[in-house]
Design a protein around this motif. Structure first.
Motif, PDB file in Angstrom:
ATOM      1  N   ILE A 345      46.677   4.784  54.986  1.00 49.15           N
ATOM      2  CA  ILE A 345      45.660   4.075  55.768  1.00 49.15           C
ATOM      3  C   ILE A 345      46.306   3.326  56.925  1.00 49.15           C
ATOM      4  N   TYR A 346      47.453   2.707  56.662  1.00 49.02           N
ATOM      5  CA  TYR A 346      48.134   1.953  57.711  1.00 49.02           C
ATOM      6  C   TYR A 346      48.588   2.872  58.837  1.00 49.02           C
ATOM      7  N   ALA A 347      49.103   4.052  58.484  1.00 54.71           N
ATOM      8  CA  ALA A 347      49.542   5.003  59.508  1.00 54.71           C
ATOM      9  C   ALA A 347      48.362   5.439  60.381  1.00 54.71           C
ATOM     10  N   VAL A 348      47.238   5.790  59.748  1.00 51.34           N
ATOM     11  CA  VAL A 348      46.058   6.217  60.501  1.00 51.34           C
ATOM     12  C   VAL A 348      45.508   5.062  61.342  1.00 51.34           C
ATOM     13  N   GLY A 349      45.421   3.874  60.737  1.00 54.54           N
ATOM     14  CA  GLY A 349      44.892   2.711  61.454  1.00 54.54           C
ATOM     15  C   GLY A 349      45.759   2.321  62.630  1.00 54.54           C
ATOM     16  N   THR A 350      47.074   2.410  62.468  1.00 54.00           N
ATOM     17  CA  THR A 350      47.989   2.089  63.568  1.00 54.00           C
ATOM     18  C   THR A 350      47.823   3.072  64.720  1.00 54.00           C
ATOM     19  N   PHE A 351      47.694   4.353  64.379  1.00 58.53           N
ATOM     20  CA  PHE A 351      47.503   5.363  65.429  1.00 58.53           C
ATOM     21  C   PHE A 351      46.187   5.131  66.172  1.00 58.53           C
ATOM     22  N   LEU A 352      45.115   4.887  65.421  1.00 58.98           N
ATOM     23  CA  LEU A 352      43.807   4.684  66.045  1.00 58.98           C
ATOM     24  C   LEU A 352      43.801   3.438  66.927  1.00 58.98           C
ATOM     25  N   THR A 353      44.455   2.375  66.476  1.00 59.44           N
ATOM     26  CA  THR A 353      44.523   1.159  67.289  1.00 59.44           C
ATOM     27  C   THR A 353      45.359   1.390  68.531  1.00 59.44           C
ATOM     28  N   GLY A 354      46.363   2.237  68.427  1.00 57.52           N
ATOM     29  CA  GLY A 354      47.242   2.498  69.566  1.00 57.52           C
ATOM     30  C   GLY A 354      46.625   3.346  70.653  1.00 57.52           C
ATOM     31  N   VAL A 355      45.571   4.113  70.344  1.00 60.56           N
ATOM     32  CA  VAL A 355      44.965   4.976  71.369  1.00 60.56           C
ATOM     33  C   VAL A 355      43.691   4.365  71.934  1.00 60.56           C
ATOM     34  N   LEU A 356      43.398   3.115  71.608  1.00 58.82           N
ATOM     35  CA  LEU A 356      42.214   2.456  72.163  1.00 58.82           C
ATOM     36  C   LEU A 356      42.365   2.296  73.673  1.00 58.82           C
ATOM     37  N   THR A 416      61.751  -6.362  68.343  1.00 59.57           N
ATOM     38  CA  THR A 416      62.744  -5.834  69.291  1.00 59.57           C
ATOM     39  C   THR A 416      62.463  -4.383  69.632  1.00 59.57           C
ATOM     40  N   GLY A 417      62.202  -3.580  68.594  1.00 62.38           N
ATOM     41  CA  GLY A 417      61.934  -2.164  68.815  1.00 62.38           C
ATOM     42  C   GLY A 417      60.647  -1.929  69.577  1.00 62.38           C
ATOM     43  N   GLY A 418      59.608  -2.700  69.260  1.00 61.48           N
ATOM     44  CA  GLY A 418      58.340  -2.553  69.969  1.00 61.48           C
ATOM     45  C   GLY A 418      58.476  -2.866  71.444  1.00 61.48           C
ATOM     46  N   THR A 419      59.229  -3.915  71.746  1.00 59.46           N
ATOM     47  CA  THR A 419      59.464  -4.275  73.145  1.00 59.46           C
ATOM     48  C   THR A 419      60.208  -3.161  73.873  1.00 59.46           C
ATOM     49  N   ALA A 420      61.248  -2.624  73.215  1.00 57.97           N
ATOM     50  CA  ALA A 420      62.035  -1.553  73.833  1.00 57.97           C
ATOM     51  C   ALA A 420      61.188  -0.299  74.048  1.00 57.97           C
ATOM     52  N   LEU A 421      60.351   0.050  73.060  1.00 56.33           N
ATOM     53  CA  LEU A 421      59.503   1.234  73.186  1.00 56.33           C
ATOM     54  C   LEU A 421      58.471   1.054  74.299  1.00 56.33           C
ATOM     55  N   LEU A 422      57.858  -0.114  74.351  1.00 63.25           N
ATOM     56  CA  LEU A 422      56.832  -0.386  75.359  1.00 63.25           C
ATOM     57  C   LEU A 422      57.400  -0.285  76.766  1.00 63.25           C
ATOM     58  N   TYR A 449      52.158   1.196  75.374  1.00 60.30           N
ATOM     59  CA  TYR A 449      51.525   0.649  74.162  1.00 60.30           C
ATOM     60  C   TYR A 449      51.189   1.766  73.177  1.00 60.30           C
ATOM     61  N   SER A 450      50.580   2.830  73.675  1.00 63.90           N
ATOM     62  CA  SER A 450      50.215   3.959  72.815  1.00 63.90           C
ATOM     63  C   SER A 450      51.450   4.639  72.241  1.00 63.90           C
TER      64      SER A 450
END
Length: 476
Positions: A345-356, A416-422, A449-450
């Protein structure tokens, strides 16, 4: 009820496990709250203390660094000398550190006080789940640990909201001073409600060599990786090399130690290594998503800070609703299936939130975040129960400290990783280095972000697949 050592010692009623749980989660909430509450007050601290933005960030980072470096040491000390003693000592240190923070008039004094706070938080969080695990029968352990996990999440998510309210109405010192009366009451209540530690009969010695290698190893690696995410420097690379060398030395020391600080045998037990790995993936994603979501809501979507903060409350509310239910379910059907469902559920929810998109309706955004948070709420408590249930009673302190360490490391690495990816993705799309939101280029931000959210989702999906394969192997 435990036998008293002498007939003259007055008998004490057996502690109610739910009262023990309440006492433990009060401190758990405070310690995790303080890892996030300070961020909103940093601008005010910077102005009043007259320091640079780079320097003031140490107020936030030193707390997590200290917790990471010390938590394994306190977990082992709790197993040797009593988890309740170490928990209460942690409450006292954390409260004293909070008072010192509130009285600080210079940046060095404030940083030193935050170190005291971090040591206290490490001592308390290293032993909290061990105390709860001992207090509850196995048939109720999942539910109890689910409540602990819920308060961890509530503390992390409520920090910015509570901090913003306090800073808006009072001086920045209030975010620390509010802990003092709560800490004093928590300590006094703990004196009466927490069970007595068993009389020490072990003749084990403390692994000093392990402690003096693991603490700098974690501190240096953590600090170096955070620095390298901002800019690659020779100094940061040297620190990383020293930290890795200390980690290698620590492993060598532990393999020869008679009573090691970290028992690597736990990772040979069925499923434990996988549970720890999936826990890291989950908290890596939690750290990254919770760091990036405010930027999405305010910069890309254009919501005001108060509306964005209100929308973000969907995350702790969903976690608080699902966590105890998942824990209770794991008591009845085992922990593997709730862990698998939670990660999926977390994987699906994270993906769906990321493509908003930037023009997504607020109810849709809130629903997506709540769905995502329900997944991690469903995963955390059963996973904690699996790790805590995999060790002997004499190692509960170590197991609890391991869970806390993985949580701290995962969330910090996620930020840290999120900042680098963004910004890495944004820079690649723009064709030049980007390190901040560019006005009028919401599309550029949404691309990064996506991308970051997709990576988080993939990591959690990998954990879900590995958990499913392990479940199939067990049933064959």
């Amino acid at each position: 009820m435990r036998e008293e050592s002498t007939a003259s010692t007055p008998r004490r009623p057996a502690p109610n496990p739910w009262v023990v749980l309440f006492t433990v989660v009060t401190m758990t909430f405070m310690s995790t709250l303080d890892s996030s509450i300070v961020n909103v007050a940093l601008p005010a601290m910077q102005r009043e203390l007259g320091v640079s933005a780079t320097s003031i960030q140490w107020v936030s980072s030193i707390y997590l660094l200290t917790c990471c470096a010390a938590v394994l040491v306190f977990g082992r000390l709790g197993d040797m000398f009593g988890k309740v003693r170490l928990f209460q000592a942690g409450v006292a240190l954390f409260t004293a550190g909070s008072l010192l923070c509130g009285l600080s008039t210079s940046l060095p004094a404030l940083i030193a006080a935050r170190v005291v706070q971090g040591i206290g938080a490490a001592s308390a969080t290293a032993t909290n789940m061990g105390i709860v695990t001992e207090a509850f029968p196995s048939s109720q352990r999942g539910r109890a640990l689910g409540i602990v996990a819920t308060f961890v999440s509530l503390g992390l998510m409520c920090g910015p909201t509570i901090g913003g309210m306090l800073v808006a109405a009072f001086p920045w010192e209030s975010i620390f001073l509010i802990n003092v009366p709560i800490g004093v009451v928590s300590f006094l209540v703990g004196v009466w409600t927490l069970p007595k530690d068993a009389s020490g009969t072990q003749r084990e010695t403390f692994d000093i060599a392990g402690a003096i290698t693991v603490a700098p190893a974690i501190f240096l690696v953590f600090y170096a990786l955070t620095s390298l995410a901002e800019s690659v420097t020779t100094f940061a690379c040297v620190l990383l090399a020293i930290g890795v060398a200390c980690m290698v030395a620590f492993v060598a020391v532990e393999r020869r130690a008679t009573y090691p600080l970290v028992s690597f045998d736990i990772f040979r037990r069925p499923g434990v290594a996988l549970n720890v790995a999936t826990m890291f993936f989950c908290f890596f994603a939690v750290g990254g998503t919770e760091f990036l979501l405010p930027f999405y809501l305010q910069n890309a979507c254009g919501f005001s800070p108060d509306i964005a903060g209100l929308a973000l409350t969907a995350i702790p509310i969903a976690m608080a609703a699902v966590g105890p239910i998942a824990g209770a379910a794991s008591d009845r059907i085992g922990s593997s299936i709730p862990c698998l469902m939670g990660l999926s559920i977390y994987a699906v929810g994270t993906f769906l939130t990321g493509v908003l998109p930037a023009n997504a309706a607020l109810p849709v955004i809130v629903a997506s975040m709540a769905f995502m948070a329900a997944g991690t709420g469903m995963f955390q408590s059963p996973n904690n129960s699996l790790v805590m249930g995999a060790v002997e009673t004499s190692q509960l302190g170590f197991a609890g400290s391991l869970v806390s360490l993985v949580r701290y490391l995962g969330m910090s690495a996620g930020v840290t990783g999120g900042t680098a990816l963004l910004y890495g993705r944004m820079s690649a799309e723009a064709g030049y280095p980007v390190s901040a939101y560019i006005e009028g280029r919401a599309d550029l931000f949404l691309s990064g972000y996506s991308f970051a959210f997709t990576v988080f989702a993939v990591l959690c999906a990998i954990g879900a697949v590995a958990t499913a394969l392990q479940l199939v192997r067990r049933r064959m």
